[in-house]
Design a protein around this motif. Structure first.
Motif, mmCIF file in Angstrom:
data_model
loop_
_atom_site.group_PDB
_atom_site.id
_atom_site.type_symbol
_atom_site.label_atom_id
_atom_site.label_comp_id
_atom_site.label_asym_id
_atom_site.label_seq_id
_atom_site.Cartn_x
_atom_site.Cartn_y
_atom_site.Cartn_z
ATOM 1 N N THR A 103 -1.508 5.968 12.726
ATOM 2 C CA THR A 103 -1.110 6.223 11.343
ATOM 3 C C THR A 103 -0.683 4.940 10.603
ATOM 4 N N TYR A 104 -0.731 5.019 9.283
ATOM 5 C CA TYR A 104 -0.305 3.922 8.417
ATOM 6 C C TYR A 104 -0.018 4.495 7.026
ATOM 7 N N PHE A 105 0.713 3.756 6.190
ATOM 8 C CA PHE A 105 0.953 4.164 4.807
ATOM 9 C C PHE A 105 -0.321 3.941 3.996
ATOM 10 N N ASP A 106 -0.577 4.850 3.039
ATOM 11 C CA ASP A 106 -1.767 4.642 2.218
ATOM 12 C C ASP A 106 -1.490 4.906 0.742
ATOM 13 N N TYR A 107 -2.191 5.828 0.135
ATOM 14 C CA TYR A 107 -2.254 5.984 -1.320
ATOM 15 C C TYR A 107 -0.900 6.114 -2.026
ATOM 16 N N ASN A 108 -0.888 5.706 -3.303
ATOM 17 C CA ASN A 108 0.286 5.931 -4.151
ATOM 18 C C ASN A 108 -0.102 5.867 -5.623
ATOM 19 N N TRP A 109 0.783 6.384 -6.465
ATOM 20 C CA TRP A 109 0.641 6.237 -7.914
ATOM 21 C C TRP A 109 1.502 5.047 -8.337
ATOM 22 N N THR A 110 0.883 4.075 -8.998
ATOM 23 C CA THR A 110 1.551 2.830 -9.367
ATOM 24 C C THR A 110 1.496 2.602 -10.872
ATOM 25 N N VAL A 111 2.576 2.036 -11.413
ATOM 26 C CA VAL A 111 2.638 1.656 -12.834
ATOM 27 C C VAL A 111 3.024 0.179 -12.929
ATOM 28 N N ARG A 112 2.889 -0.389 -14.119
ATOM 29 C CA ARG A 112 3.401 -1.747 -14.331
ATOM 30 C C ARG A 112 4.922 -1.708 -14.325
ATOM 31 N N SER A 113 5.532 -2.746 -13.828
ATOM 32 C CA SER A 113 6.997 -2.775 -13.711
ATOM 33 C C SER A 113 7.690 -2.778 -15.072
ATOM 34 N N ASP A 114 6.985 -3.230 -16.116
ATOM 35 C CA ASP A 114 7.614 -3.274 -17.434
ATOM 36 C C ASP A 114 7.474 -1.971 -18.214
#
Length: 291
Positions: free
Chosen positions: A223-234
């Motif tokens: 197993t490993y970490f995979d997908y995510n929802w990402t936004v810009r930090s600003d």
């Protein structure tokens, strides 16, 4: 650096430039809109189908018009977010690492599916002669996209751990561009074997789009970490919170939540952080895919 390496570097630069151009010029950030995209790890029609109810849900939660902006390849999703043409992206673990690296740490992962905390890849074949990773030596093989976590980076990492270098130990390697395309290549006899993410594999089997008696799994990765929802930090902190809270509130006990979670192949969404992807970054650097 060899002539081949130089040529690959030039081609990579050209591909990235084309990827940036592939995001529509009209996809600039617009007040009152939330521009969303996703890595194209499945067919464009499937990505649109999966996102539609989620987009409607997020529109209600944020009060914004949510617009799904498809991209032609993985690099375009990274460049679109970094260059402010997209506000939020569904990344694989490796594309998140690329975006984090490319932006100088100025992107923030908000949530991931609980399944992404222990994600896996599967190796599939239609050949009776392939039953373990060592049997891939001298065979033809397909990864998904070059920037795919579960379709390339982690399968390559586990192959290297078994002292199998795909570039030198296999007869030929190919990149199908998407997980379902990898299965099609194996089923059609274009390659002897391939690797893809376990979630897409299980979906294809459940929908009877692949016959597991003809194309079978012969190895499943750790197993490993995979997908995510990402936004810009600003992004506005209040908007980040609205988006995060909306994902965390999804509940399979409600009709809306059940539909969205099923389409996202998720039990539920949980918070995530950049630190969850340090092992992905290490694997990428070890494989020479992140410099």
């Amino acid at each position: 650096m060899s002539l081949i390496s130089n040529r690959r570097t030039v081609l990579s630069i050209l591909a990235a430039a084309l990827a940036i151009a592939s995001v529509p010029a009209t996809a600039q950030v617009v007040p009152g809109e939330l521009r969303v995209s996703a890595i194209p790890d499945e067919a464009p029609t499937e990505l649109q189908r999966k996102f539609k109810p989620l987009g409607e849900y997020l529109a209600k939660a944020t009060g914004l018009k949510v617009v799904f902006t498809p991209v032609t390849d993985y690099a375009a999703s990274v460049e679109g977010l970094v260059n402010r043409k997209i506000d939020m992206v569904w990344f694989g673990g490796f594309t998140f690492v690329q975006a984090h690296h490319r932006s100088g740490g100025k992107v923030t992962p908000l949530v991931q599916r609980v399944e992404d905390e222990k994600f896996r890849s599967v190796f599939v074949t239609a050949s009776k002669d392939i039953n373990k990773l060592a049997d891939l030596k001298g065979k033809t093989f397909s990864f998904g996209s070059e920037s795919s976590t579960s379709g390339h980076l982690m399968p390559r990492s586990f192959l290297l751990a078994e002292k199998i270098n795909p570039d030198t130990d296999m007869k030929r390697i190919a990149f199908s561009g998407a997980h379902d395309a990898t299965v099609a290549a194996v089923a059609g006899g274009k390659v002897d074997a391939g690797a893809l993410n376990i979630s897409v594999w299980e979906k294809l089997v459940a929908e009877k789009k692949v016959d597991p008696a003809a194309v079978r799994v012969f190895y499943t990765t750790p197993t490993y970490f995979d997908y995510n929802w990402t936004v810009r930090s600003d992004m506005n902190p209040a908007l980040k919170k609205k988006i995060t809270d909306a994902f965390l509130a999804l509940d399979a006990s409600t009709p809306e939540g059940k539909e969205i979670l099923a389409l996202q192949r998720a039990t539920k969404f949980v918070p995530t952080t950049a630190s969850n992807y340090t092992s992905i970054e290490a694997a990428a650097r070890n494989a020479g895919l992140l410099k």
